[in-house]
Write a protein that holds these residues in place. Structure first.
Motif, short mmCIF file in Angstrom:
data_model
loop_
_atom_site.label_atom_id
_atom_site.label_comp_id
_atom_site.label_asym_id
_atom_site.label_seq_id
_atom_site.Cartn_x
_atom_site.Cartn_y
_atom_site.Cartn_z
N ASP A 110 1.00 -5.28 -7.87
CA ASP A 110 -0.35 -4.76 -7.62
C ASP A 110 -0.84 -5.18 -6.24
O ASP A 110 -1.44 -4.38 -5.50
N GLU A 111 -0.57 -6.43 -5.88
CA GLU A 111 -1.01 -6.93 -4.56
C GLU A 111 -0.28 -6.21 -3.44
O GLU A 111 -0.89 -5.84 -2.43
N ILE A 112 1.03 -5.99 -3.61
CA ILE A 112 1.81 -5.27 -2.59
C ILE A 112 1.28 -3.83 -2.46
O ILE A 112 1.12 -3.31 -1.34
N ALA A 113 1.01 -3.23 -3.60
CA ALA A 113 0.49 -1.85 -3.57
C ALA A 113 -0.89 -1.81 -2.91
O ALA A 113 -1.20 -0.88 -2.15
N ARG A 114 -1.72 -2.80 -3.18
CA ARG A 114 -3.04 -2.85 -2.56
C ARG A 114 -2.91 -3.02 -1.06
O ARG A 114 -3.60 -2.36 -0.28
N ILE A 115 -2.01 -3.88 -0.65
CA ILE A 115 -1.82 -4.11 0.79
C ILE A 115 -1.27 -2.85 1.45
O ILE A 115 -1.66 -2.48 2.56
N ALA A 116 -0.39 -2.17 0.77
CA ALA A 116 0.18 -0.94 1.33
C ALA A 116 -0.82 0.20 1.30
O ALA A 116 -0.57 1.26 1.88
N ARG A 122 -2.05 1.85 -1.41
CA ARG A 122 -1.88 2.85 -2.45
C ARG A 122 -1.76 2.15 -3.80
O ARG A 122 -1.46 0.97 -3.89
N GLU A 123 -1.99 2.89 -4.84
CA GLU A 123 -1.87 2.36 -6.22
C GLU A 123 -0.41 2.47 -6.64
O GLU A 123 0.28 3.39 -6.24
N PRO A 124 0.08 1.53 -7.45
CA PRO A 124 1.47 1.61 -7.91
C PRO A 124 1.66 2.78 -8.86
O PRO A 124 0.76 3.13 -9.61
N SER A 125 2.82 3.38 -8.76
CA SER A 125 3.14 4.49 -9.67
C SER A 125 3.64 3.93 -10.98
O SER A 125 4.01 2.76 -11.07
N SER A 126 3.66 4.76 -12.01
CA SER A 126 4.11 4.30 -13.33
C SER A 126 5.59 3.90 -13.30
O SER A 126 6.02 3.03 -14.04
N GLY A 127 6.41 4.50 -12.46
CA GLY A 127 7.84 4.17 -12.34
C GLY A 127 8.04 2.80 -11.77
O GLY A 127 8.99 2.10 -12.12
N GLU A 128 7.18 2.35 -10.88
CA GLU A 128 7.32 1.00 -10.30
C GLU A 128 7.03 -0.07 -11.34
O GLU A 128 7.63 -1.13 -11.32
N MET A 129 6.11 0.21 -12.24
CA MET A 129 5.74 -0.79 -13.25
C MET A 129 6.81 -0.89 -14.35
O MET A 129 7.04 -1.94 -14.90
N ALA A 130 7.45 0.22 -14.66
CA ALA A 130 8.42 0.22 -15.76
C ALA A 130 9.69 -0.50 -15.36
O ALA A 130 10.40 -1.01 -16.22
N GLY A 131 10.04 -0.56 -14.09
CA GLY A 131 11.32 -1.09 -13.65
C GLY A 131 11.41 -2.53 -13.80
O GLY A 131 12.28 -3.17 -14.20
#
Length: 188
Positions: A171-177, A179-188
């Protein structure tokens, strides 16, 4: 997490506490209440012995020793030599030593039941020791299973915590980048 004996019976032994022996119920109670089962069974048994029991044990201990056997052989040789050669015709138990046979028969008649009493008491001691060993072993098994369960729970909590840390980092990496994390990034 404290449990009572009935809960431990259902959890560890997969049986209702009413279907367990008194020994198993005591073991579960000791596990639930966290007290030890170990005791010195010899000390407890020694205090219960009567004078006759102690005397029978002493006679059996002496009668089953090499000192007794050697001493008895010496006694028999002395008896034989004294009556056959030294006293000659005036001996009090001439050959074939009938009085010696009577003495030996009386000793055997008394010694055999005394030794059997001692052996019966030893067999009872062995049964008590075996029961005590079973109690201690069963409690050790239950405690080991409980420790395994605690370790598994700790391991599970660590995995959940690591998973939470990874999710926070993603979540922090996505916030810094930006954008919000996609559902595929969370499932992995």
């Amino acid at each position: 997490m404290r449990r009572n004996a009935a809960e431990l019976a259902a959890h560890w032994l997969k049986r209702d506490i009413s279907h367990l022996s008194k020994i198993e119920q005591n073991v579960l109670k000791s596990a639930a209440e966290r007290f030890t089962l170990s005791r010195d069974t010899n000390r407890a048994l020694k205090t219960e012995l009567s004078t006759g029991d102690r005397l029978a044990d002493a006679i059996a201990r002496i009668g089953g020793s090499w000192n007794f056997i050697i001493g008895f052989i010496v006694f028999l040789l002395a008896w034989t030599l004294l009556n056959a050669w030294l006293l000659g015709v005036g001996s009090f138990d001439p050959y074939p030593f009938i009085f010696l046979n009577l003495v030996l028969s009386m000793i055997a008649a008394l010694q055999a039941p005394i030794i059997m009493m001692s052996q019966n008491r030893q067999a009872e001691r062995d049964r008590i020791d075996a029961t005590h060993d079973y109690e201690v072993n069963l409690k050790a098994e239950i405690e080991i299973m409980a420790l395994h369960e605690k370790l598994d729970e700790l391991r599970h909590q660590e995995i959940v915590a690591i998973h939470e840390d990874i999710r926070r980092i993603v979540d922090e990496i996505a916030r810094i980048a930006g954008r919000e994390p996609s559902s595929g990034e969370m499932a992995g």
